[in-house]
Design a protein around this motif. Sequence first.
Motif, short mmCIF file in Angstrom:
data_model
loop_
_atom_site.label_atom_id
_atom_site.label_comp_id
_atom_site.label_asym_id
_atom_site.label_seq_id
_atom_site.Cartn_x
_atom_site.Cartn_y
_atom_site.Cartn_z
N VAL A 141 1.43 -1.30 0.15
CA VAL A 141 0.61 0.10 -0.35
C VAL A 141 0.89 0.92 0.23
N ARG A 142 -0.05 2.12 -0.55
CA ARG A 142 1.30 3.42 -1.03
C ARG A 142 1.15 4.90 0.79
N ASN A 143 -0.28 4.02 0.84
CA ASN A 143 0.34 5.35 1.91
C ASN A 143 0.50 5.09 3.43
N LEU A 144 1.41 5.36 4.33
CA LEU A 144 2.73 4.36 4.93
C LEU A 144 1.13 4.51 6.04
N ILE A 145 0.41 5.21 7.13
CA ILE A 145 -0.19 5.45 7.93
C ILE A 145 -1.27 4.03 7.77
N HIS A 146 -1.38 3.83 6.29
CA HIS A 146 -2.59 2.65 6.33
C HIS A 146 -1.05 1.24 6.11
N ALA A 147 -0.40 1.16 5.86
CA ALA A 147 0.73 0.41 6.06
C ALA A 147 1.00 0.02 7.34
N ALA A 148 1.06 0.59 8.35
CA ALA A 148 1.23 0.49 9.84
C ALA A 148 0.21 -0.24 10.32
N MET A 202 3.57 10.80 3.21
CA MET A 202 1.91 10.05 3.35
C MET A 202 1.79 9.07 2.07
N GLU A 203 1.97 10.42 1.12
CA GLU A 203 0.49 9.43 -0.22
C GLU A 203 2.84 9.56 -0.96
N ASP A 204 2.85 8.13 -1.19
CA ASP A 204 4.21 7.83 -1.98
C ASP A 204 3.56 7.64 -3.88
N VAL A 205 4.28 8.92 -4.67
CA VAL A 205 3.98 8.87 -5.77
C VAL A 205 4.86 8.04 -6.76
N GLY A 206 5.92 7.69 -6.32
CA GLY A 206 7.41 7.60 -7.13
C GLY A 206 6.91 5.83 -7.55
N PRO A 207 7.84 5.18 -8.57
CA PRO A 207 7.26 4.18 -8.37
C PRO A 207 7.97 3.23 -7.28
N GLN A 208 7.61 2.00 -7.43
CA GLN A 208 7.45 1.25 -6.01
C GLN A 208 8.42 0.14 -6.25
#
Lengths: 169, 118
Positions: free
Chosen positions: A25-32, A81-87
């Motif tokens: 997931v891209r949102n770090l809070i959601h990842a936590a 918070m919102e990572d937009v770069g390639p994963q």
Amino acid sequence: MTASQIFFLLFASATLVAAYLVVTVRNLIHAALWLVASLLGIASIFVLLDASFMATVEIVLYIGAIAILIVFAVMLTRRVMEDVGPQRTNTWWFGAILAILFFASASTLIWLTQWPTLPEGDVGNTVLILGKSLVDPSKYVVPFEIASVLLIVALIGSIAVALPSKQSE
Amino acid sequence: MAHEWIFIGIILLFGTIFAAVPLVVNTIVAPKKPNVLKNETYECGMETVGDTWIQFKVQYYIFSLVFVIFDVEIVFLFPWAVAYKQLPFFAVVEGVIFIVILAGGLLYAWRKGALDWV
């Protein structure tokens, strides 16, 4: 298939799905939050192993303290918070090789180790046994006291690093 | 497998159902007439200014660091407290030494001003 096997498959797959979502997931809070779900799955596997104290420790320490610490650390950082770069980076194959090597060596070690099995029947109050052996001079009292020294070192060190200096205010 | 944790599982299950049923029934039964005002985050109350994803003060982090340390202390002291009544005096003193060492850490945090809210 017994009931506990069904529960194990349920909890283990939930843990794996949550762990997969932590890294995707891209949102770090959601990842936590997914990390919390994954740790909860591990706690329920401890329950299935009849290790109630370990399950409680998993919830109190990993979910109650470390996951919250991670959430705070995320909130301290700015604009990630919102990572937009390639994963995926250019060196993803190197990471994949390392991960496969680690997985192979860890699973080989797990496979080769002779794991001790729990004695049949009721082992008694495990928390009571643990409490007695923690402060027993012939067992674990030195590690027990060293743990408190380690904790105070961690506390003082983290405050010394994290506390903003008075001059900067 | 008769298990003491079965009860926690039952509470978890029924708690989820208890919370989910009103929400699901609401979604099915309630009429949907959305408008701009209704879709505000706070239908009544203060509107937020700017981005809500703000940078927190480092103060929060220090508090949670201190909390983590004492959380670990609880994990060590819990079995000791369970066995408390069956322990010899010497073993009880060892637990007290454990607490006193960590109280030194709390004293350090306090004197250093890490617990002051600024």
